[in-house]
Design an enzyme around this catalytic site. Structure first.
Site, PDB file in Angstrom:
ATOM      1  N   GLU A 239       0.455  -1.539   0.252  1.00  0.00           N
ATOM      2  CA  GLU A 239       0.218   0.151  -0.059  1.00  0.00           C
ATOM      3  C   GLU A 239       0.613   1.161   0.299  1.00  0.00           C
ATOM      4  O   GLU A 239       1.749   1.729   1.059  1.00  0.00           O
ATOM      5  CB  GLU A 239      -0.647   0.342   1.371  1.00  0.00           C
ATOM      6  CG  GLU A 239      -2.034  -0.856   1.438  1.00  0.00           C
ATOM      7  CD  GLU A 239      -2.836  -0.965   0.109  1.00  0.00           C
ATOM      8  OE1 GLU A 239      -3.202   0.281  -0.218  1.00  0.00           O
ATOM      9  OE2 GLU A 239      -3.843  -1.854  -0.207  1.00  0.00           O
ATOM     10  N   CYS A 273      -2.786   9.462   2.573  1.00  0.00           N
ATOM     11  CA  CYS A 273      -1.818   8.944   1.006  1.00  0.00           C
ATOM     12  C   CYS A 273      -3.371   9.087   0.196  1.00  0.00           C
ATOM     13  O   CYS A 273      -2.666   9.260  -1.129  1.00  0.00           O
ATOM     14  CB  CYS A 273      -1.722   7.355   1.119  1.00  0.00           C
ATOM     15  SG  CYS A 273      -2.992   6.957   1.956  1.00  0.00           S
TER      16      CYS A 273
HETATM   17  P1  NAD Z   1       7.992   4.826   4.709  1.00  0.00           P
HETATM   18  O1  NAD Z   1       7.993   4.254   3.170  1.00  0.00           O
HETATM   19  O2  NAD Z   1       9.611   6.019   4.444  1.00  0.00           O
HETATM   20  O3  NAD Z   1       8.178   4.250   6.127  1.00  0.00           O
HETATM   21  C1  NAD Z   1       7.481   3.319   6.195  1.00  0.00           C
HETATM   22  C2  NAD Z   1       7.618   1.654   6.831  1.00  0.00           C
HETATM   23  O4  NAD Z   1       8.511   0.984   6.415  1.00  0.00           O
HETATM   24  C3  NAD Z   1       8.494   2.173   7.984  1.00  0.00           C
HETATM   25  O5  NAD Z   1       8.100   0.700   9.367  1.00  0.00           O
HETATM   26  C4  NAD Z   1       9.875   2.202   8.208  1.00  0.00           C
HETATM   27  O6  NAD Z   1      10.548   2.635   9.363  1.00  0.00           O
HETATM   28  C5  NAD Z   1       9.432   1.149   7.113  1.00  0.00           C
HETATM   29  N1  NAD Z   1      11.166   0.659   6.224  1.00  0.00           N
HETATM   30  C6  NAD Z   1      11.735   1.032   5.441  1.00  0.00           C
HETATM   31  N2  NAD Z   1      12.747   1.368   5.179  1.00  0.00           N
HETATM   32  C7  NAD Z   1      12.520  -0.075   5.315  1.00  0.00           C
HETATM   33  C8  NAD Z   1      13.690  -1.040   4.385  1.00  0.00           C
HETATM   34  N3  NAD Z   1      14.298  -0.989   3.507  1.00  0.00           N
HETATM   35  N4  NAD Z   1      12.073  -2.898   5.350  1.00  0.00           N
HETATM   36  C9  NAD Z   1      11.258  -2.641   5.742  1.00  0.00           C
HETATM   37  N5  NAD Z   1      10.857  -1.794   6.239  1.00  0.00           N
HETATM   38  C10 NAD Z   1      11.050  -0.357   6.081  1.00  0.00           C
HETATM   39  O7  NAD Z   1       6.558   5.490   4.479  1.00  0.00           O
HETATM   40  P2  NAD Z   1       6.165   6.988   5.937  1.00  0.00           P
HETATM   41  O8  NAD Z   1       6.988   7.503   5.689  1.00  0.00           O
HETATM   42  O9  NAD Z   1       6.445   6.346   7.029  1.00  0.00           O
HETATM   43  O10 NAD Z   1       5.123   6.924   5.485  1.00  0.00           O
HETATM   44  C11 NAD Z   1       4.205   7.626   3.628  1.00  0.00           C
HETATM   45  C12 NAD Z   1       3.624   6.949   3.276  1.00  0.00           C
HETATM   46  O11 NAD Z   1       3.061   6.293   2.944  1.00  0.00           O
HETATM   47  C13 NAD Z   1       3.274   8.158   1.571  1.00  0.00           C
HETATM   48  O12 NAD Z   1       4.073   8.197   0.470  1.00  0.00           O
HETATM   49  C14 NAD Z   1       2.155   7.373   1.779  1.00  0.00           C
HETATM   50  O13 NAD Z   1       1.313   8.053   0.549  1.00  0.00           O
HETATM   51  C15 NAD Z   1       1.704   6.220   1.891  1.00  0.00           C
HETATM   52  N6  NAD Z   1       1.004   6.119   2.671  1.00  0.00           N
HETATM   53  C16 NAD Z   1       0.403   4.787   1.992  1.00  0.00           C
HETATM   54  C17 NAD Z   1      -0.994   4.311   2.200  1.00  0.00           C
HETATM   55  C18 NAD Z   1      -1.700   3.726   1.341  1.00  0.00           C
HETATM   56  O14 NAD Z   1      -2.881   3.099   1.611  1.00  0.00           O
HETATM   57  N7  NAD Z   1      -2.285   3.072   0.197  1.00  0.00           N
HETATM   58  C19 NAD Z   1      -1.277   4.523   3.445  1.00  0.00           C
HETATM   59  C20 NAD Z   1      -0.839   5.393   4.161  1.00  0.00           C
HETATM   60  C21 NAD Z   1       0.578   6.181   3.742  1.00  0.00           C
END
Ligand code: NAD
Length: 495
Positions: A239, A273
């Site tokens: 997502e 998002c």
């Molecule tokens: P992010 O991708 O920076 O981090 C998300 C999660 O992934 C965190 O828990 C982080 O610690 C973890 N992570 C980071 N690197 C990783 C790796 N290499 N391996 C495994 N896990 C890792 O995202 P964010 O800044 O927390 O969230 C914002 C983003 O999320 C925006 O792009 C937003 O649009 C999206 N979002 C999507 C939805 C949806 O349902 N489609 C909902 C909410 C947010």
């Protein structure tokens, strides 16, 4: 949590509006994650053995706790993200509603169902049921630190899986609150566990032998997660982000459309998002829509006081991205009717409405994740569709129209569309939620969201011996001839 002998590395969770430390959490190592998965394996066998009714009863118990202590949970969200307490409360309400839905519907969606066996196999009783995968790793973001991961967590739990949750490093307190309250409702086994830390802890979860990863976050991280999961052939649900468009047709209710654009674009300081980032408006109503939007956007203020409608930018690094998008839009001929480059401060970004921004600029193409909108004039809705669909993302979308609402909704390349309202699909538990393209794949919520954390199990039970047995070396030429005749009778007709 495991007791570890070595000195545990920790990190602080900060209030982004004040930099105050609101909690300190361990950076869980690969070994900690592996231990959690081992505990989850045992717990999942017990959780499965409870059946749908036993799990539903416990999920309802948990729902009661979350509901009664909703204000306390909202306070944790408020402190860790800076968003207004009332907005955090909406997350609680939605999460509770989804929990109730899965508790009531998991059996109906996933339980055994008869399937027609067909004429050739008429001697069989065919059935399908959806069995839990085992242990699910849920990796969550910070922007909706409760509602978003709960879209995976409660669906995976209701389907019979144990869950290990790795919340964002910006919002570990929300994860801890959830896991602790679940343990009150289900004290017997660690069915729902927490691991905290940064990307490395998430990556360890991907490699720990879980049965599926439910990831919500940016597309860039999604790619890394898929690569890590590929090593062990662990399936993933992604997502990711969006660049959602809102279409305004000539017969739309302009006041309502402007209200939706401003709320959809600015609420949660644009860190949604499925937030509105781009608006395409029919030329006949463009001027009145822009005037209404500008007036409404001017009444929204970012701050941390009780009257502020939106809070800070939770992740400091995002401030630069928002500033660059606005600066680039203006440098390339765009105009800021509200806000502008100066709207981007050290923590807060004030609402910004941009017009005349070239379609190939970053403000139109990339996820801004700030309280900004670009508004473009189009000659008709076909042009609006082409422009809206010209994006590598495809998460949500919105249409304001009377006559063509449903038609436009169907033609928008996105996982969800709201017609004459905003983000409504996310609050309807029976509707699937997810994207296309860089917005990801797989679905949370609804029947599809339950099935996402299961495997289909097909069973064919022989009711009586077949008149013609095809699956034996004792099959005769007569049987072959009879089958050939039957298949010709059934399917050989010339049209
Ligand atoms: P992010 O991708 O920076 O981090 C998300 C999660 O992934 C965190 O828990 C982080 O610690 C973890 N992570 C980071 N690197 C990783 C790796 N290499 N391996 C495994 N896990 C890792 O995202 P964010 O800044 O927390 O969230 C914002 C983003 O999320 C925006 O792009 C937003 O649009 C999206 N979002 C999507 C939805 C949806 O349902 N489609 C909902 C909410 C947010």
């Amino acid at each position: 949590m495991t007791t570890v002998e070595h000195k545990v590395e920790t990190f602080d969770s900060l209030n982004p509006a004040t930099d105050e430390v609101v909690g300190t959490y361990p950076v869980h190592t690969e070994k900690d994650v592996a231990d959690a998965v081992a505990r989850a394996r045992n717990a999942s066998a017990w959780w499965q053995s409870l059946g749908f009714a036993g799990r539903a009863e416990r999920l309802q118990r948990w729902k009661g706790i979350v509901t009664r202590r909703g204000a306390q949970l909202a306070e944790v969200i408020h402190q860790e993200t800076g968003k207004p307490h009332s907005d955090a409360m909406i997350e609680v309400v939605l999460a509770v509603d989804h929990t109730d839905w899965v508790a009531k519907n998991a059996r109906k969606v996933l339980g055994p169902k008869r399937r027609p066996a067909g004429l050739l196999m008429a001697n069989q009783a065919a059935s399908v049921e959806y069995q839990p995968l085992g242990v699910i790793g849920v990796i969550g973001p910070w922007n909706y630190p409760l509602f978003t991961p709960m879209g995976s967590i409660v669906y995976a739990l209701a389907a019979g899986n144990a869950v290990i949750f790795k919340p964002s490093e910006y919002t570990p307190g929300v994860g801890k609150w959830l896991v602790d309250s679940f343990a009150e409702a289900v004290p017997e086994h660690p069915v729902f566990q927490l691991v905290t830390g940064f990307g490395a802890t998430g990556a360890a979860l991907c490699r720990a032998g879980v049965d599926k990863i439910g990831f919500t976050g940016s597309a860039a991280t999604g790619r890394k997660i898929m690569a890590a999961c590929a090593e062990t052939l662990t399936p993933v649900l992604i997502e990711a982000g969006g660049k959602d468009a809102l279409l305004v047709d000539e017969d739309a209710d302009i006041e309502a459309a402007a209200d939706a654009a401003v709320w959809g674009g600015m609420s949660n300081a644009g860190q949604t998002c499925v937030g509105v980032e781009r608006v395409y408006v029919h030329e006949k109503v463009y001027d009145s829509f822009v005037a209404a939007t500008v007036e409404k956007a001017k009444s929204v203020r970012a701050g941390y006081d009780a009257d502020a409608k939106i809070g800070p930018i939770t992740m400091p690094a995002q401030l630069d991205i928002i500033r660059k998008h606005i600066a680039d839009a203006i440098a390339r001929g765009g105009k800021a009717l509200v806000g502008g480059v100066d709207a981007v401060g050290d923590r807060f970004v004030q609402p910004t409405v941009l017009v005349d921004v070239p379609e190939d600029s970053v403000a139109v193409r990339d996820e801004t994740f700030g309280p900004t909108l670009t508004i473009a004039k189009v000659k008709d809705m076909d042009e609006a569709l082409v422009k809206a669909n010209d994006s590598r993302y495809g998460l949500g979308s919105t249409v304001f129209a009377k006559r063509r609402g449903m038609e436009l909704a169907r033609r928008l390349r996105s996982g969800m569309t709201a017609v004459n309202s905003i983000i409504s699909f996310a609050g309807i538990p029976s509707l699937p939620f997810g994207g296309v393209g860089d917005s990801g794949f797989g679905r949370i919520h609804g029947a599809d969201g339950l099935k996402e954390f299961t495997r289909a199990k097909a069973i064919a039970r022989q009711r009586f011996r077949p008149p013609i047995n095809l699956t034996t070396f004792a099959r005769t030429e007569k049987a072959d001839a009879a089958v050939a005749k039957l298949i010709t009778l059934l399917h050989g007709k010339r049209k």
